[in-house]
Structures are given as C-alpha cells and as structure tokens.
Scaffold this active site. Structure first.
Site, mmCIF file in Angstrom:
data_model
loop_
_atom_site.group_PDB
_atom_site.id
_atom_site.type_symbol
_atom_site.label_atom_id
_atom_site.label_comp_id
_atom_site.label_asym_id
_atom_site.label_seq_id
_atom_site.Cartn_x
_atom_site.Cartn_y
_atom_site.Cartn_z
ATOM 1 N N CYS A 323 71.035 -27.352 121.259
ATOM 2 C CA CYS A 323 71.913 -28.271 122.494
ATOM 3 C C CYS A 323 73.172 -27.410 121.826
ATOM 4 C CB CYS A 323 72.371 -29.182 122.513
ATOM 5 S SG CYS A 323 71.932 -30.891 121.689
ATOM 6 N N GLU A 357 71.689 -24.215 125.889
ATOM 7 C CA GLU A 357 70.367 -24.715 125.271
ATOM 8 C C GLU A 357 69.534 -23.648 125.154
ATOM 9 O OE1 GLU A 357 67.809 -28.797 124.839
ATOM 10 O OE2 GLU A 357 70.086 -27.981 126.125
#
Length: 365
Positions: A323, A357
């Site tokens: 992330c 992401e």
C-alpha cells in the site's frame, strides 16, 4: 480529502498518471510490463465516514477538504457505494426530528457490501441511556423496511449493537463464490471490485505452486482463503484479535480445511521461525512440518522490517502486496539481490488520490 478531484470524466487520465508514475518509480528494477487494474469511476468505496454538523434544526454530513482547508457538506458522496448513497438521505431525514438520537451525535460511519448489507455506526459525545436505546431500536426497524441494515451506537466505553456489528460480503472470485465476515471498526479492503481483481491476480500468479504457503499480516483471511486452493496447506499470521476472529469465521463459512491462522505479529513469527524464541501460541503447531515454498506479505505502510525481509528471502516465491510504493522500493533493494520480479501490478483501490496499491511476484534467481 480533495473532493473537487473526484470527477469520473477524468478517471482514465488520473489512472494513466498513476501508471506512468509507478513505472518510472521502479525504473531501476528489471520489472515486466505493469499490469493495470482499474476501479469503477464512481461508487467504488464500500465504507465511508462522515462528521455530523448541527445547524439549528438542520443536520447534515460533512467532510474536511484539505485543498479548500474547510468543511464541505456531503448530502451525497460520489466515491461511496450506491447503497451508502441511498442510505445517507434516508437516515438523516429520520435523525433530524429526533432530539434524542441527534443530541451530541458527531459522526456516522457506513460499512456496505456488494451483496447488499449495510452497517451504520452512530458516534456520540454522550453516554447512551435506555431512552436512546428505545429510539435506536425504532430507527433500525424503520430503516429495515428499505435496507438490510444493522445499527451500532458508540460512545466512550460504550458499544450498543442492533443486531450485528459485522456484515458478510459475498464475492465471485475466479468463478468461485467466497464469503467474508467484515467487522465494524476493523480493516477491510475499501474497494470491493478492485479487491476481487487483487484476489484473482494473486490466484493467477500462484496457480502452478507446489508445497505450502506462509502468509504474514493476513487480516480477516482475505487472501489466504482465496489462495488456499493453490496450495497443500496455508499457515497465516495476524496480530489483531478482531481480524483473527473474522478469519476463523471465514475459514468455517468457506469450508477451507487446509488453512491455519496464528495470532501473533510478523516480527514474533520471524523470531519463532529463526528459533530465537518460543511462543505459547505455537504450542501444538509443528512449524518444521510445513513445506512453504511461497510466502505472501501484505504489510502496513511501513513495509517489512529488516529481519522480516531476511525471512522472506528464504522462500522460493514471494507475493508482495504493497500500500506504499516507497517502502516497497526500500524492501526490493534487498529482495532483488536474491529474487527476480516476474509479475508487477497496479491496483487502483483509491481513485482520485495519490495512493497506489501495487503487487509484485518474485522468484528466486
């Protein structure tokens, strides 16, 4: 949050900007072509949180816009699921005339599913009494005529539930229906449809696997459950108690028989694997019996610590969901010494933001 940036007509442009940025960021690594997985341009978030503003008899949702440096009224919210957008006006119209339910109400959280469930949490700067409970029951009953809804009241050291504090998401992943228990106030992937694409990508990159899988930071078992079909056995770790409880529920409801969840941190597990320490939580689990050729990691924004990087390097194949591309870069500086990146992906979990992401699949050199 920059609300003005959320314009579906610009979605393709902003996604291309991310694709170029991520490709350039990893230019020093020998990466394959970036696989890009898009989001819906609107109504993609399965959860949303709003502050509540009281103005005379009026009451409305608002968010803080960092670009404008001010609060912005949100009667509707484009990124949120259609179900949340349908619930927002229905709920606020019932709260406005109710002096008990609106008094000291400062925040409303929504958690929805693609399968049609919604959980509403009302947060208060006051203690919730029996009169509040009576009115909340009526509110829940009224909303239930239109929605598959559950309701939670929260205050300092109080949590009152009508009738569940979770939803059950049902996802079609690579032709298989999977159910996921998602509890209020714990982490779940916010973008339901992109989450499916992430699961399918992970299934695809590990489809020819042999032996067992080790997963660190497994959360509610989101990836472990989907990937169990590709391995003889799966051993997964997670520290947060609510997530572990959700994972156990998900194992049972999906009838996954080859997955073992251990409640411990990735750092402690690293020490256990290195036989530096013994842990009571591992009693009855023979770590040496596992033949883990593949490791799956989905760490927090800080990435993997140095000891965990060393642990990860001991496996033939690594699936790394990140992330934070900058901490992924730091980790790859070490991982690329022993492993080669053979798949590289961008998942647009958070459209109209700088957040990226990503996923990499690495195989031993």
């Amino acid at each position: 949050m920059n609300l003005a940036a959320m314009d579906p007509t610009t979605y393709d442009v902003q996604l291309e900007t991310k694709r170029v940025k991520l490709t350039q960021l990893f230019a020093d690594f020998d990466t394959p072509e970036l696989e890009t997985f898009s989001s819906e341009p609107a109504h993609y978030r399965m959860r949303a949180e709003f502050r509540v503003w009281h103005e005379g008899e009026d009451l409305y949702y608002y968010m803080f816009d960092k670009e404008l440096n001010s609060k912005v009224r949100c009667d509707q919210f484009l990124p949120a699921s259609e179900l949340i957008n349908k619930m927002m006006p229905a709920l606020v119209e019932l709260l406005k005339p109710n002096t008990i339910l609106r008094h000291r109400l400062f925040q409303i959280d929504f958690l929805s599913t693609l399968s049609g469930e919604i959980l509403v949490s009302l947060l208060y700067h006051k203690q919730l009494d029996s009169e509040w409970e009576q009115q909340a029951k009526i509110l829940k009953q009224t909303l239930s005529t239109q929605f598959n809804v559950n309701l939670i009241g929260r205050a300092r050291k109080q949590k009152i539930i009508f009738d569940k504090d979770f939803v059950v998401e049902s996802l079609n992943v690579a032709g298989k229906q999977l159910q996921y228990h998602q509890i209020e106030n714990s982490f779940t992937q916010p973008n339901g449809k992109v989450s499916v694409k992430m699961l399918e990508w992970a299934i695809d990159v590990t489809k020819n696997s042999t032996g067992d899988l080790l997963e660190l930071y497994c959360g509610n078992g989101n990836f472990s459950i989907a990937l169990a079909q590709n391995f003889d056995r799966v051993l997964a770790t997670e520290l947060a108690k609510p997530s572990v409880e959700s994972a156990q529920y998900n194992i049972k409801v999906n009838q996954v028989e080859n997955l073992q969840i251990i409640r411990m941190s990735a750092e402690d597990f690293t020490e256990a694997m290195a036989k530096k320490r013994s842990f009571r939580r591992l009693e009855g689990i023979d770590l040496d019996s596992y033949n883990c050729n593949t490791i799956f990691v989905d760490p927090p924004r800080a990435g993997l610590d140095a000891d965990t990087v060393k642990l990860v390097q001991g496996y033939e194949r690594i699936v790394y969901i990140s992330c934070n591309p900058h901490t992924l870069l730091d980790n790859l500086a070490e991982l690329s010494k022993t492993h080669k990146i053979t798949r590289f992906a961008l998942f647009d979990q958070f459209p109209y933001t700088d957040h990226m992401e990503s996923g990499v699949f690495l195989e031993k050199r």
